[in-house]
Structure formats: structure tokens, C-alpha cells
Design a protein around this motif. Structure first.
Motif, PDB file in Angstrom:
ATOM      1  N   SER A   1      34.485  25.871  51.810  1.00  0.00           N
ATOM      2  CA  SER A   1      35.338  25.514  52.947  1.00  0.00           C
ATOM      3  C   SER A   1      36.180  24.270  52.670  1.00  0.00           C
TER       4      SER A   1
ATOM      5  N   CYS B   1      37.866  31.658  50.956  1.00  0.00           N
ATOM      6  CA  CYS B   1      37.096  30.490  51.392  1.00  0.00           C
ATOM      7  C   CYS B   1      35.623  30.639  51.040  1.00  0.00           C
ATOM      8  N   VAL B   2      35.118  31.838  51.174  1.00  0.00           N
ATOM      9  CA  VAL B   2      33.714  32.088  50.848  1.00  0.00           C
ATOM     10  C   VAL B   2      33.460  31.839  49.366  1.00  0.00           C
TER      11      VAL B   2
ATOM     12  N   THR C   1      38.002  32.519  60.017  1.00  0.00           N
ATOM     13  CA  THR C   1      37.689  33.954  60.093  1.00  0.00           C
ATOM     14  C   THR C   1      38.959  34.770  60.267  1.00  0.00           C
TER      15      THR C   1
ATOM     16  N   SER D   1      33.688  24.575  58.053  1.00  0.00           N
ATOM     17  CA  SER D   1      33.326  25.995  57.910  1.00  0.00           C
ATOM     18  C   SER D   1      34.566  26.797  57.560  1.00  0.00           C
ATOM     19  N   CYS D   2      34.362  27.989  57.080  1.00  0.00           N
ATOM     20  CA  CYS D   2      35.466  28.854  56.680  1.00  0.00           C
ATOM     21  C   CYS D   2      36.116  29.496  57.904  1.00  0.00           C
TER      22      CYS D   2
ATOM     23  N   GLU E   1      34.573  36.049  57.587  1.00  0.00           N
ATOM     24  CA  GLU E   1      35.140  34.848  57.002  1.00  0.00           C
ATOM     25  C   GLU E   1      36.128  35.214  55.893  1.00  0.00           C
TER      26      GLU E   1
END
Length: 224
Positions: A174, A169-170, A154, A151-152, A165
Motif C-alpha cells: 500500500s 497494490c496487493v 478497492t 491500506s490498498c 483490492e
């Protein structure tokens, strides 16, 4: 009696040429041998097949005509590639020497072939060890839960006053973010390097230690 002694000589023990002064032969150092034929077969496979065959070759086939590319490739494989590979193994087996010395003994003008082969093998080893370094980096991080690339990450956005996030990365995903920002940790440009990445350096040292452990006893260790 002479024939019986001749049959009792170890097949791996070679004798020096007859000494004309003393009229005797002295045994040479016992030659190393593979523990089994399967070890030799897998050694040849590992020598001839690498990441380029599995990773890059299908891409090149697709880029240069697909199935039509395989026709000239197979012709050159059997007409040139395999005979030269077999020639190298046969010469090495016959002379029991390294590639540089072998070609010099065939003809001094061919010494450059052996030297170029050694330099090329060294460069390929450096390239492959860099890939192994990345593999070790991911292997060590794979013991985490959850996975760091699942996952990305934050960050706190002061404008919105909340945690969101990372935008990069979004957009890229990820896994790509972890590769570029954690694994490679790329700098903005070549003109502004960020110094040595110690995690990667340790993985590279570990990769070279593994290679050394495999070859330090010759074929007795590399075969296994």
C-alpha cells in the motif's frame, strides 16, 4: 580624546580607508551579525550535514567495504575536507563578499571555482526542494484518517462481480502504491507524459515560499 572615541566605535561598524583629499573617514553600512554563536554553529551544521549524510552515506559505506571504507574517508576528511571548508569560511569572513567575487579577488584565474560553487549550490537547492515538496505532500495527507497509504484501494471486478483490492497494490504494498500512483502519479514512460501534477506543483511553490521566508532578511531571518 582620540583613543576614547576609538573605543566607543561599534565593533560591527567598519570605517573606509582614509580619504587623502579630505583627510576623513566615513562609516560603512553596519555589518549584519548572528544573534548568537549557537545560531552560527547550527548554520554551519546545516550547511555541512544534509540528507546525503544521513540517508546515502551509510549505503555507500556498506557498498564499499563497511568499516574499511571509513579509514581512507576519515584521512581525506581531516587532510582535505575540513581544511577547505575552514578556508572557505575564513575567506568569506575576511572579505565579507560572496563566493564568486571572493575567488576573483584572490586570483582572476580562480574565478571559476566561485562560479562552480554557486551553480552547484543552486542545483543542490533545487534537488532538496523537490524532497521537501514530497515531505509537504505527505504532511498534508497525514491529517486524514485513516491514512491514505494504510491500506490498498478497492475496485469493482466485473468478472467476479465483487469489490476487490487493486492487484498492483496487493503485489507492491500500500505504501509503494500510494507513492507511485498518488504522490508521483508516474506515467507509463518518458515518451508519454501525463502533464503537470497540480498537487505536487502547489507543494513545490509552498516549499520555495518557505525558503524565501527564511532568507529574505539575510542572516537575521535565516538564523532563526
Amino acid at each position: 580624546m582620540a583613543k576614547e572615541k576609538l573605543h566607543n566605535v561599534d565593533t560591527e561598524e567598519q570605517l573606509e580607508p582614509l580619504n587623502t583629499e579630505t583627510g576623513s573617514k566615513k562609516p560603512l553600512k553596519k555589518r549584519q551579525a548572528w544573534d548568537s554563536k549557537w545560531q552560527y554553529i547550527f548554520m554551519v551544521i546545516s550547511y555541512a550535514v544534509g540528507l546525503g549524510n544521513v540517508w546515502r552515506f551509510p549505503y555507500l559505506v556498506q557498498q564499499h567495504g563497511g568499516g574499511a571504507f571509513l579509514i581512507p574517508y576519515l584521512i581525506m576528511l581531516f587532510a582535505e575536507g575540513m581544511p577547505i571548508l575552514y578556508l572557505e569560511f575564513a575567506i568569506g569572513q575576511k572579505m565579507q563578499k560572496g563566493t564568486v567575487i571572493v575567488w576573483n579577488e584572490i586570483n582572476p584565474l580562480l574565478g571559476g571555482i566561485g562560479l562552480a560553487s554557486a551553480v552547484t549550490s543552486f542545483n543542490v537547492a533545487i534537488y532538496y526542494n523537490a524532497i521537501i515538496m514530497w515531505c509537504f505532500f505527505y504532511l498534508f495527507h497525514s491529517f486524514q484518517s485513516p491514512l491514505p497509504w494504510a491500506s490498498c484501494p478497492t475496485e469493482f471486478n466485473e468478472a467476479e462481480n465483487k469489490t476487490i483490492e487493486v492487484e498492483e497494490c496487493v503485489k507492491g504494498g500500500s505504501t509503494s502504491y500510494f507513492w507511485y500512483r498518488n504522490a508521483l502519479d508516474v506515467s507509463p514512460s518518458l515518451s508519454s507524459p501525463d502533464g503537470i501534477k497540480w498537487k505536487m506543483l502547489l507543494c513545490l511553490i509552498f516549499a520555495w515560499c518557505i525558503v524565501y521566508a527564511c532568507i529574505w532578511k539575510g542572516i537575521k531571518s535565516s538564523g532563526k
